[in-house]
Design an enzyme around this catalytic site. Structure first.
Site, PDB file in Angstrom:
ATOM      1  N   SER A 162       0.856  -1.184   0.000  1.00 39.38           N
ATOM      2  CA  SER A 162       0.000   0.000   0.000  1.00 39.38           C
ATOM      3  C   SER A 162       0.889   1.230   0.000  1.00 39.38           C
ATOM      4  O   SER A 162       1.995   1.202   0.560  1.00 39.38           O
ATOM      5  CB  SER A 162      -0.895   0.019   1.243  1.00 39.38           C
ATOM      6  N   TYR A 177      -1.791  -0.682  10.494  1.00 40.30           N
ATOM      7  CA  TYR A 177      -1.886  -1.034   9.076  1.00 40.30           C
ATOM      8  C   TYR A 177      -0.729  -0.432   8.278  1.00 40.30           C
ATOM      9  O   TYR A 177      -0.057  -1.140   7.516  1.00 40.30           O
ATOM     10  CB  TYR A 177      -3.220  -0.539   8.523  1.00 40.30           C
TER      11      TYR A 177
END
Length: 273
Positions: A162, A177
């Protein structure tokens, strides 16, 4: 003389980007980014093996993908070592040769700094990082079998990172995350170095903002959605073909000389935002 012929035919657009006949394992392939990637491989006439935690979602996605090609489902939970081992055994039972392994299954946790629980890191890292490592190691026999079956052509591992893993810092308080995705990027590079000698490439795709179940709450408010899209140089959210195309490139002959790379698919947000 350098090789100019592949199992798909002479080097050209069709041969370069073909994934026909490959066996592709996609974790978390029933929804979101995983579903987008799986759809691209199915459309390319690969045999897709979806790994899904939820039986109903997995079967529903597989039924849709079978309209394009061959798709099977393995049900399992990747949040524990024992769960990963069970999934590995089930995958190898149906697919002893694994041409492409796509690590997409992921977890997130959003919460204010002072209230971000310590356990969030355990829960998120278990799926996003530890399972990637353990499953790659567990499926090495399948990846090695693919290398042996196709001399001169590597097997592929593709991790889904990501842009939250760097260099972009998310405005969302998803500390566990973002840190996990940075770890995925570095783990990708480390695995790429170790497995290069075995003709297994390892690369990461780092998506920016896509409309998925994970981002649904973030994009639900129209004003916030507009602000977020305004920060993307290309002025739109990611689409299924954007991330599927990146995965197809890395899995095909066109990407055979690429390893250890983190490829942002983010509309320019991390490069020129």
């Amino acid at each position: 003389m350098e090789e100019t012929y592949t199992r798909s035919g002479p080097v050209g657009p069709d041969g370069l980007f073909s994934v026909e006949g490959m066996t592709v394992v996609v974790t978390g392939g029933a929804t979101g980014i995983g579903r987008m990637v799986a759809g691209g491989f199915a459309a390319g006439r690969a045999r897709v093996v979806l790994v899904s935690r939820r039986p109903e979602a997995g079967e529903e996605a597989a039924a849709q993908l079978r309209a394009s090609g061959c798709c099977e489902v393995v049900i399992g939970d990747l949040s524990t070592a024992e769960g990963v081992d069970r999934v590995v055994a089930r995958v190898l039972a149906v697919a002893p040769v694994v041409d492409v392994l796509v690590h997409n299954a992921g977890a997130t946790w959003v919460g204010p700094l002072e209230d971000h629980p310590y356990d969030a890191f355990d829960a998120v890292w278990a799926v996003n990082v530890k399972a990637v490592f353990r499953m790659t190691v567990g499926l090495l026999p399948g990846l090695r079998a693919a290398v042996a079956a196709r001399p001169g052509e590597p097997a592929r591992v593709i991790t889904i990172g990501s842009i939250d893993g760097g260099p972009v810092v998310s405005p969302v308080e998803n500390y566990a995350y973002g840190a996990s995705k940075a770890a995925v990027h570095q783990l990708t590079r480390h695995l790429a170095r170790r497995l290069a000698g075995e003709r297994v490439t390892v690369n990461a795709v780092a998506p920016g903002l896509f409309a998925t179940s994970m981002t649904a709450e973030l994009l639900a408010d129209p004003a916030q959605r507009e602000r977020l899209v305004a920060g993307i140089p290309l002025g739109r959210l990611g689409r299924a073909e954007d991330v599927a195309g990146a995965a197809l490139f890395l899995a095909s002959r066109a990407g055979a000389y690429v390893t250890g790379v983190v490829l942002p698919i983010d509309g320019g947000e991390s490069g020129c935002g």
